[in-house]
Design a protein around this motif. Structure first.
Motif, short mmCIF file in Angstrom:
data_model
loop_
_atom_site.label_atom_id
_atom_site.label_comp_id
_atom_site.label_asym_id
_atom_site.label_seq_id
_atom_site.Cartn_x
_atom_site.Cartn_y
_atom_site.Cartn_z
N THR A 43 58.08 4.20 -8.01
CA THR A 43 59.26 3.56 -8.60
C THR A 43 60.65 4.09 -7.53
OG1 THR A 43 59.54 5.50 -10.02
CG2 THR A 43 58.80 3.45 -10.85
N LEU A 44 60.39 5.25 -6.81
CA LEU A 44 61.37 5.59 -5.84
C LEU A 44 61.24 4.67 -4.66
CD1 LEU A 44 61.54 9.47 -5.87
CD2 LEU A 44 63.32 8.14 -6.38
N VAL A 45 62.62 4.28 -4.19
CA VAL A 45 62.42 3.61 -2.74
C VAL A 45 62.22 4.36 -1.74
CG1 VAL A 45 63.89 1.82 -3.57
CG2 VAL A 45 64.67 3.83 -2.46
N LYS A 46 61.38 3.75 -0.84
CA LYS A 46 60.99 4.77 0.63
C LYS A 46 61.97 5.63 1.13
CE LYS A 46 58.42 4.03 4.65
NZ LYS A 46 57.84 3.02 5.83
N GLY A 47 61.52 6.69 0.98
CA GLY A 47 62.55 7.69 1.68
C GLY A 47 63.28 8.46 0.82
N ALA A 48 63.36 7.79 -0.43
CA ALA A 48 64.32 8.36 -1.30
C ALA A 48 63.87 9.82 -2.35
CB ALA A 48 65.04 7.29 -2.50
N GLU A 49 64.68 10.42 -2.72
CA GLU A 49 64.32 11.48 -3.66
C GLU A 49 65.19 11.49 -4.91
OE1 GLU A 49 66.99 15.32 -1.63
OE2 GLU A 49 64.70 15.13 -1.29
N ASP A 50 64.40 12.33 -5.83
CA ASP A 50 65.46 12.42 -7.34
C ASP A 50 65.38 13.78 -7.70
OD1 ASP A 50 66.47 12.28 -9.95
OD2 ASP A 50 65.12 10.69 -10.50
N GLN A 51 66.72 14.32 -7.31
CA GLN A 51 67.22 15.71 -7.79
C GLN A 51 67.44 16.16 -9.24
OE1 GLN A 51 69.69 17.86 -4.88
NE2 GLN A 51 69.82 15.73 -3.84
N THR A 52 67.28 15.08 -10.09
CA THR A 52 67.96 15.26 -11.57
C THR A 52 66.51 15.34 -12.21
OG1 THR A 52 67.18 12.82 -12.06
CG2 THR A 52 69.36 13.22 -10.94
N ASN A 53 66.99 15.63 -13.59
CA ASN A 53 65.89 15.60 -14.61
C ASN A 53 66.24 14.36 -15.63
OD1 ASN A 53 63.67 16.83 -16.20
ND2 ASN A 53 65.07 17.51 -17.41
N GLY A 54 66.68 13.13 -14.94
CA GLY A 54 67.15 11.98 -15.80
C GLY A 54 65.99 11.20 -16.34
N PRO A 55 66.14 10.11 -17.16
CA PRO A 55 65.12 9.39 -17.64
C PRO A 55 64.26 8.67 -16.61
CG PRO A 55 67.22 8.93 -18.61
CD PRO A 55 67.72 9.85 -17.49
N ARG A 85 64.41 -3.16 -1.87
CA ARG A 85 63.66 -2.31 -1.05
C ARG A 85 64.41 -2.30 0.24
NH1 ARG A 85 58.23 -4.97 1.00
NH2 ARG A 85 59.98 -6.16 2.36
N ASN A 86 64.86 -3.38 0.84
CA ASN A 86 65.32 -3.42 2.32
C ASN A 86 66.60 -2.63 2.37
OD1 ASN A 86 63.03 -4.42 2.77
ND2 ASN A 86 63.66 -6.41 3.33
#
Length: 370
Positions: free
Chosen positions: A105-117, A332-333
């Motif tokens: 589900t994360l777009v390419k190169g992204a990260e998620d630092q949260t504890n979100g839904p 995406r782009n």
């Protein structure tokens, strides 16, 4: 003779006393060792590094719908041909295993630092305003029927991708763009607070989430966020921005299509980040709607934070192939973090099934229905 006997007895007594003294010393030493051994055995183990109360994440106030027992992981439902025909297949080589992971589900190169839904779940939302049938499904039925249908639609996504169970969400338009300036001169009308309260209670009673959607008129994003602060302080309430209704002075929402600069979205990200930290809230989401190029400019200014997840949501209607193409273009782009995708029950041809929606790259983390 008597002196000799007395001497011998004296020596004997001295030796005997010495022996006793040595035995007592040995006994004390052994007792000491036993005591130390028992103390070591019974001693409480050294405490591990435990989280301090202030380090604990606030509990998430929702419940995902459990997949059916016979639900299969998403990748098992895609044929080899479908895998090979997924977007960017050539970029990842001919081996489908090297392609973008199904379920990503994360777009390419992204990260998620949260504890979100969105970290481990998918959100399925029903969009609209309770007082208008023309603005989405919320105005087409009562609250009980709404929640019944929303949960059924959410369950379909839990079953389609059981590794990412889905959570129901109500997306309520809290600021409605108008064609007249209105009392505040910004071409919007606020949804009555008591109506927002009703749907906030409805979400809470059903272990669901509430997202408050703003149609800005000529107002700023940050001012609209501040108007909603009392609800955004609730642990299950999040924010959406309907960008095309944000017009310049001299323009009219609904007549002129507007847009939002990414820097304004970032102001909302930072404001919600502070709100989370200052009120010890669960992490928040911001959804940014887009269906035309100019609806969001300067996307590079949008930076998800350690407490706020950001979703770019493609919300155009029409034929499925066009929608897929524009999702790739806008989400995406022009990547930020997560992707969202809107389904129109009355305007899409055909209405895509959950399995079809989840073949998009990246898999939409939010799917909303209007």
């Amino acid at each position: 003779m008597k002196k000799s006997v007395a001497l011998i007895l004296g020596v004997f007594l001295i030796l005997l006393l010495a022996a006793c003294s040595d035995n007592n010393a040995d006994q004390e030493e052994n007792n000491g060792k036993e005591e130390n051994s028992n103390t070591e055995e019974n001693a409480a183990p050294e405490p591990e590094d435990k989280e301090k109360p202030e380090d604990k994440e606030p509990a998430q106030p929702y419940k995902a719908l459990k997949p059916a027992e016979d639900a299969k992981p998403l990748e098992q439902k895609l044929t080899q041909q479908e895998l090979e025909n997924m977007p960017d297949a050539e970029a990842h080589g001919s081996d489908p295993a090297r392609m973008v992971p199904v379920g990503q589900t994360l777009v390419k190169g992204a990260e998620d630092q949260t504890n979100g839904p969105l970290k481990n779940h998918r959100i399925v939302a029903y969009y609209g305003h309770p007082n208008s049938e023309n603005m989405g499904i919320l105005g087409e039925m009562g609250k009980d029927e709404l929640m019944k249908k929303l949960k059924e639609q959410t369950q379909a996504y839990s079953d389609a991708d059981p590794e990412r169970p889905a959570v129901p969400m109500i997306e309520l338009i809290s600021t409605v763009a108008q064609r007249d300036p209105g009392p505040e001169g910004h071409y919007y009308h606020r949804t009555p607070p008591e109506l927002i309260d009703e749907y906030a209670d409805l979400a809470k009673e059903n272990d669901a989430l509430l997202m408050l959607d703003v149609q800005l008129g000529t107002d700023s994003v940050l001012h609209q966020v501040k108007l909603l602060e009392e609800w955004l302080k609730l642990p299950y309430v999040h924010l959406a921005i309907d960008t095309e209704f944000h017009v310049a002075e001299g323009e009219t929402p609904g007549v002129d299509l507007g847009g939002v600069d990414g820097a304004e979205v970032q102001e909302a990200v930072e404001y919600l980040t502070d709100l989370v930290e200052e009120n010890d809230l669960p992490d928040k989401m911001i959804v940014v709607h887009q269906f035309i190029d100019d609806a969001i400019t300067n996307k590079s200014a949008i930076r998800p934070s350690e407490h706020v997840q950001v979703t770019l949501n493609y919300d155009g209607w029409g034929d499925a192939s066009t929608k897929k193409s524009l999702y790739r273009k806008f989400v995406r782009n022009e990547a930020v973090q997560y992707g969202g995708f809107k389904i129109f029950y009355k305007k899409d041809e055909p209405i895509m099934t959950p399995e079809e929606v989840l073949k998009l790259d990246p898999n939409p983390a939010i799917v909303n229905y209007q």
